[in-house]
Motif scaffolding. Structure first.
Motif, PDB file in Angstrom:
ATOM      1  N   GLN A 176       0.821  -1.095   0.123  1.00 33.41           N
ATOM      2  CA  GLN A 176       0.082  -0.221   0.168  1.00 33.41           C
ATOM      3  C   GLN A 176       0.823   1.041   0.097  1.00 33.41           C
ATOM      4  OE1 GLN A 176      -3.032   0.244  -0.553  1.00 33.41           O
ATOM      5  NE2 GLN A 176      -3.482  -1.866  -0.570  1.00 33.41           N
ATOM      6  N   ASP A 177       2.011   1.092   0.488  1.00 36.27           N
ATOM      7  CA  ASP A 177       2.844   2.306   0.688  1.00 36.27           C
ATOM      8  C   ASP A 177       3.918   2.532  -0.585  1.00 36.27           C
ATOM      9  OD1 ASP A 177       4.903   0.460   0.826  1.00 36.27           O
ATOM     10  OD2 ASP A 177       5.765   0.989   2.957  1.00 36.27           O
ATOM     11  N   GLY A 178       3.717   1.595  -1.749  1.00 28.17           N
ATOM     12  CA  GLY A 178       4.213   1.663  -2.807  1.00 28.17           C
ATOM     13  C   GLY A 178       5.636   0.714  -2.730  1.00 28.17           C
ATOM     14  N   SER A 179       5.827   0.220  -1.461  1.00 26.55           N
ATOM     15  CA  SER A 179       7.215  -0.548  -1.688  1.00 26.55           C
ATOM     16  C   SER A 179       6.919  -2.052  -2.186  1.00 26.55           C
ATOM     17  CB  SER A 179       7.786  -0.751  -0.149  1.00 26.55           C
ATOM     18  OG  SER A 179       6.621  -1.467   0.492  1.00 26.55           O
ATOM     19  N   ILE A 180       7.794  -2.781  -2.383  1.00 29.45           N
ATOM     20  CA  ILE A 180       7.792  -4.113  -2.910  1.00 29.45           C
ATOM     21  C   ILE A 180       8.073  -4.991  -1.919  1.00 29.45           C
ATOM     22  CG2 ILE A 180       8.450  -5.600  -4.774  1.00 29.45           C
ATOM     23  CD1 ILE A 180       8.560  -3.393  -6.733  1.00 29.45           C
ATOM     24  N   ARG A 181       7.633  -6.187  -1.856  1.00 28.60           N
ATOM     25  CA  ARG A 181       7.782  -7.362  -0.825  1.00 28.60           C
ATOM     26  C   ARG A 181       7.942  -8.784  -1.673  1.00 28.60           C
ATOM     27  NH1 ARG A 181       8.027  -6.585   4.754  1.00 28.60           N
ATOM     28  NH2 ARG A 181       7.390  -8.656   5.114  1.00 28.60           N
ATOM     29  N   ALA A 182       8.616  -9.545  -1.115  1.00 26.53           N
ATOM     30  CA  ALA A 182       8.718 -10.686  -2.066  1.00 26.53           C
ATOM     31  C   ALA A 182       8.530 -11.728  -0.690  1.00 26.53           C
ATOM     32  CB  ALA A 182      10.190 -11.164  -2.360  1.00 26.53           C
ATOM     33  N   LEU A 183       7.569 -12.672  -0.952  1.00 28.79           N
ATOM     34  CA  LEU A 183       7.057 -13.642   0.238  1.00 28.79           C
ATOM     35  C   LEU A 183       7.064 -15.060  -0.608  1.00 28.79           C
ATOM     36  CD1 LEU A 183       3.764 -11.506   0.861  1.00 28.79           C
ATOM     37  CD2 LEU A 183       5.824 -11.669   2.065  1.00 28.79           C
ATOM     38  N   SER A 184       7.198 -16.084   0.262  1.00 29.23           N
ATOM     39  CA  SER A 184       6.777 -17.309   0.029  1.00 29.23           C
ATOM     40  C   SER A 184       5.531 -17.850  -0.528  1.00 29.23           C
ATOM     41  CB  SER A 184       7.267 -18.336   0.907  1.00 29.23           C
ATOM     42  OG  SER A 184       6.888 -19.737   0.636  1.00 29.23           O
ATOM     43  N   ALA A 185       5.172 -18.301  -1.296  1.00 29.30           N
ATOM     44  CA  ALA A 185       3.616 -18.413  -1.916  1.00 29.30           C
ATOM     45  C   ALA A 185       3.067 -19.766  -1.077  1.00 29.30           C
ATOM     46  CB  ALA A 185       3.759 -18.638  -3.430  1.00 29.30           C
ATOM     47  N   VAL A 186       3.779 -20.477  -0.335  1.00 31.44           N
ATOM     48  CA  VAL A 186       3.550 -21.449   0.265  1.00 31.44           C
ATOM     49  C   VAL A 186       2.509 -21.275   1.800  1.00 31.44           C
ATOM     50  CG1 VAL A 186       4.204 -23.746   1.519  1.00 31.44           C
ATOM     51  CG2 VAL A 186       5.469 -22.779  -0.573  1.00 31.44           C
ATOM     52  N   CYS A 187       1.511 -21.697   1.707  1.00 34.55           N
ATOM     53  CA  CYS A 187       0.487 -21.487   2.953  1.00 34.55           C
ATOM     54  C   CYS A 187       1.151 -22.035   3.983  1.00 34.55           C
ATOM     55  CB  CYS A 187      -0.936 -21.936   2.733  1.00 34.55           C
ATOM     56  SG  CYS A 187      -1.910 -21.833   3.975  1.00 34.55           S
ATOM     57  N   GLN A 188       1.174 -21.581   5.194  1.00 36.64           N
ATOM     58  CA  GLN A 188       1.795 -21.986   6.369  1.00 36.64           C
ATOM     59  C   GLN A 188       1.045 -22.981   7.218  1.00 36.64           C
ATOM     60  OE1 GLN A 188       5.349 -21.196   7.071  1.00 36.64           O
ATOM     61  NE2 GLN A 188       4.803 -20.933   4.818  1.00 36.64           N
ATOM     62  N   HIS A 189      -0.136 -23.285   6.585  1.00 29.73           N
ATOM     63  CA  HIS A 189      -1.036 -24.480   6.936  1.00 29.73           C
ATOM     64  C   HIS A 189      -0.659 -25.957   6.686  1.00 29.73           C
ATOM     65  CE1 HIS A 189      -5.187 -26.375   7.214  1.00 29.73           C
ATOM     66  NE2 HIS A 189      -4.663 -26.679   8.371  1.00 29.73           N
ATOM     67  N   ARG A 190      -0.929 -26.154   5.432  1.00 26.96           N
ATOM     68  CA  ARG A 190      -0.830 -27.525   4.878  1.00 26.96           C
ATOM     69  C   ARG A 190      -0.042 -27.211   3.355  1.00 26.96           C
ATOM     70  NH1 ARG A 190      -5.168 -30.747   5.798  1.00 26.96           N
ATOM     71  NH2 ARG A 190      -4.293 -32.020   4.283  1.00 26.96           N
ATOM     72  N   ALA A 191       0.951 -26.250   3.116  1.00 32.07           N
ATOM     73  CA  ALA A 191       1.673 -26.005   1.801  1.00 32.07           C
ATOM     74  C   ALA A 191       0.912 -25.685   0.769  1.00 32.07           C
ATOM     75  CB  ALA A 191       2.666 -27.224   2.057  1.00 32.07           C
ATOM     76  N   MET A 192      -0.285 -25.677   0.704  1.00 35.25           N
ATOM     77  CA  MET A 192      -0.850 -25.196  -0.589  1.00 35.25           C
ATOM     78  C   MET A 192      -0.298 -23.758  -1.260  1.00 35.25           C
ATOM     79  SD  MET A 192      -3.181 -25.580  -2.854  1.00 35.25           S
ATOM     80  CE  MET A 192      -4.119 -24.665  -4.167  1.00 35.25           C
ATOM     81  N   LEU A 193      -0.391 -23.667  -2.499  1.00 28.09           N
ATOM     82  CA  LEU A 193       0.148 -22.346  -2.834  1.00 28.09           C
ATOM     83  C   LEU A 193      -1.041 -21.397  -2.948  1.00 28.09           C
ATOM     84  CD1 LEU A 193       2.212 -23.568  -6.004  1.00 28.09           C
ATOM     85  CD2 LEU A 193       2.918 -22.994  -3.718  1.00 28.09           C
ATOM     86  N   VAL A 194      -0.688 -20.195  -2.366  1.00 28.76           N
ATOM     87  CA  VAL A 194      -1.777 -19.293  -1.940  1.00 28.76           C
ATOM     88  C   VAL A 194      -1.920 -18.121  -3.190  1.00 28.76           C
ATOM     89  CG1 VAL A 194      -1.306 -19.177   0.595  1.00 28.76           C
ATOM     90  CG2 VAL A 194      -0.315 -17.302  -0.946  1.00 28.76           C
ATOM     91  N   ALA A 195      -1.142 -18.545  -4.335  1.00 27.02           N
ATOM     92  CA  ALA A 195      -1.206 -17.325  -5.560  1.00 27.02           C
ATOM     93  C   ALA A 195      -0.414 -18.161  -6.621  1.00 27.02           C
ATOM     94  CB  ALA A 195      -0.515 -15.988  -5.176  1.00 27.02           C
ATOM     95  N   GLU A 196      -1.130 -17.829  -7.715  1.00 26.41           N
ATOM     96  CA  GLU A 196      -0.371 -18.427  -8.990  1.00 26.41           C
ATOM     97  C   GLU A 196      -0.529 -17.279  -9.970  1.00 26.41           C
ATOM     98  OE1 GLU A 196      -1.928 -22.672 -10.112  1.00 26.41           O
ATOM     99  OE2 GLU A 196      -3.707 -22.035  -8.666  1.00 26.41           O
ATOM    100  N   GLY A 197       0.507 -17.247 -11.081  1.00 24.31           N
ATOM    101  CA  GLY A 197       0.282 -16.426 -12.070  1.00 24.31           C
ATOM    102  C   GLY A 197       0.413 -14.935 -11.542  1.00 24.31           C
ATOM    103  N   ARG A 198      -0.457 -14.080 -12.014  1.00 23.58           N
ATOM    104  CA  ARG A 198      -0.213 -12.472 -11.721  1.00 23.58           C
ATOM    105  C   ARG A 198      -1.803 -12.169 -11.572  1.00 23.58           C
ATOM    106  NH1 ARG A 198      -0.234  -9.136 -16.456  1.00 23.58           N
ATOM    107  NH2 ARG A 198       0.853  -7.461 -15.298  1.00 23.58           N
ATOM    108  N   GLY A 199      -1.778 -10.936 -10.809  1.00 21.23           N
ATOM    109  CA  GLY A 199      -3.116 -10.208 -10.816  1.00 21.23           C
ATOM    110  C   GLY A 199      -3.188  -9.260  -9.740  1.00 21.23           C
ATOM    111  N   LYS A 200      -4.179  -8.994  -9.123  1.00 21.47           N
ATOM    112  CA  LYS A 200      -4.358  -7.794  -8.064  1.00 21.47           C
ATOM    113  C   LYS A 200      -5.253  -8.284  -7.109  1.00 21.47           C
ATOM    114  CE  LYS A 200      -5.635  -2.872  -8.108  1.00 21.47           C
ATOM    115  NZ  LYS A 200      -4.134  -2.424  -8.180  1.00 21.47           N
TER     116      LYS A 200
END
Length: 408
Positions: A81-105
């Motif tokens: 929201q402040d314009g900065s960029i973050r990089a995160l693991s896409a692996v859900c910390q519950h059961r390792a499902m990916l929380v995002a694919e491809g690109r979007g908003k």
């Protein structure tokens, strides 16, 4: 090809790959095809170096994100929201499902499996029906953050939280690109999904490095405007994180299209000397840039296995050029002019990979026109030896272990 025994002798033998180019020979073939060596290389290079994953322009607004994969790790790059960029693991910390694919908003990342929700900064904000879980603390289950750095609009990640910053070690490359004003250049649209390639990443990187083959493999009126014999290799700082070579052209504003000349306006800040050459830049292990007077072309490499990778290609032009009449048609002339060269390179990469598996594969010698390969070897061998030495001293845990400890 026999699998190598990773020992002191194996790494000492790499000395012959980093001596003066007139004496040097290529790395052992097993470095390009052996699965066991790739596992070592993942730790020595990809777990600890800055890896390009995309362009800042792909996520212009808060909530915009794209995903990328390097060495089996799926990563989300997201605008805050402040314009900065973050990089995160896409692996859900519950059961390792990916929380995002491809690109979007998005406003948040919602795991589709059990609907754990994460804010744009990776903080766990919702975990349905977890009220009975003993000692469950939501603050301890955020998406792991990954170091991120932006250089001239290119987004890099690093899995090593203690890695030395990248940009200061790219000062020489930044300087050589100064007159292109990359920060204000217009870019092609998001290049889409990376193309899959089935060869070792170093085969692809070395081909991109290599001016020696240019007037041989690509012989013909289009590529002959950039003679291999007119290559030059400037001296760079010993701690540089990127390399480049110049290649003089037969005429000013040369370009790979049927006219052999620029069909788009040239970058306005270029000097006559810069307009009379092409520029080939390598930021190992994942970024390659070609500078002509009218365009900058980049290739981002994503590494998946010992003989598996993918790449994304994009174009940049001077500001305002995309609004000119027939811009798309003129740019397409350059794309089409480069396509036969690209296909020849792909065929060579495929055939070289087959050859590297052979028991007859040799540690070949280099021409002076291949000095970029010796520079690349020097970059690699330093990291191979450092990691090997640390393993021998017990100072460096495998990436898989350090990753688990950070995420626990």
């Amino acid at each position: 090809m026999r699998s190598p025994e990773l020992n002191d002798d194996f790494f000492a033998a790499m000395e012959s790959s980093i001596v003066d180019v007139d004496e040097a020979q290529m790395l052992p073939p097993s470095c390009y095809a052996d699965p066991a060596f790739f596992e070592f290389e993942k730790e020595a290079v990809f777990a600890r170096e800055w890896l390009c994953v995309g362009r800042e322009s792909w996520i212009p607004e808060p909530g915009d994100y794209f995903t990328a994969e390097q060495i089996g790790e799926r990563v989300i790059v997201v605008r805050q929201q402040d314009g900065s960029i973050r990089a995160l693991s896409a692996v859900c910390q519950h059961r390792a499902m990916l929380v995002a694919e491809g690109r979007g908003k998005t406003r948040h990342f919602l795991c589709p499996y059990h609907h754990w929700a994460y804010g744009l900064d990776g903080t766990l904000t919702g975990a349905p029906a977890m009220e009975r879980a003993c000692d469950f603390d939501m603050s301890r289950h955020s998406l792991p953050a990954i170091r991120v750095e932006v250089w001239l609009g290119f987004v890099f990640i690093n899995f090593d939280p203690d890695a030395v910053p990248l940009s200061p070690r790219l000062s020489a490359v930044t300087e050589v690109l100064k007159n292109y004003h990359v920060e204000t250049a217009e870019e092609s649209a998001y290049p889409g999904e990376p193309s899959k390639e089935y060869w070792n990443w170093k085969v692809r990187f070395e081909n991109s490095n290599d001016g020696y083959h240019a007037n041989r493999l690509h012989a013909g009126p289009v590529h002959n405007i950039v003679p291999s014999a007119l290559a030059s290799f400037p001296d760079l700082p010993s701690d540089t994180a990127g390399y480049f070579r110049y290649n003089q052209t037969l005429h000013m504003d040369a370009s790979f299209n049927p006219t052999l000349k620029a069909v788009l306006p040239v970058f306005p800040g270029l000097t006559p000397d810069e307009r009379h050459r092409m520029l080939f830049i390598n930021v190992p292990p994942t970024l390659f840039i070609v500078g002509r007077s009218e365009t900058l072309t980049y290739n981002i490499f994503f590494v998946h296995g010992p003989e598996a990778m993918s790449s994304q290609r994009g174009w940049m032009v001077p500001p305002g050029v995309s609004e000119l009449p027939l811009f798309k048609e003129r740019l397409q002339m350059n794309v089409d002019g480069s396509k036969p060269i690209f296909e020849q390179d792909r065929h060579v990469d495929e055939q070289v990979q087959i050859g590297l598996r052979s028991r007859y594969a040799n540690r070949g010698r280099y021409s002076w026109q291949e000095k970029s390969q010796q520079e690349f070897n020097r970059w690699l061998v330093e990291r191979y030896r450092s990691h090997w030495a640390n393993l021998q001293r017990g100072r460096q845990a495998p990436f898989s272990q350090t990753s688990r400890s950070r995420g626990s």
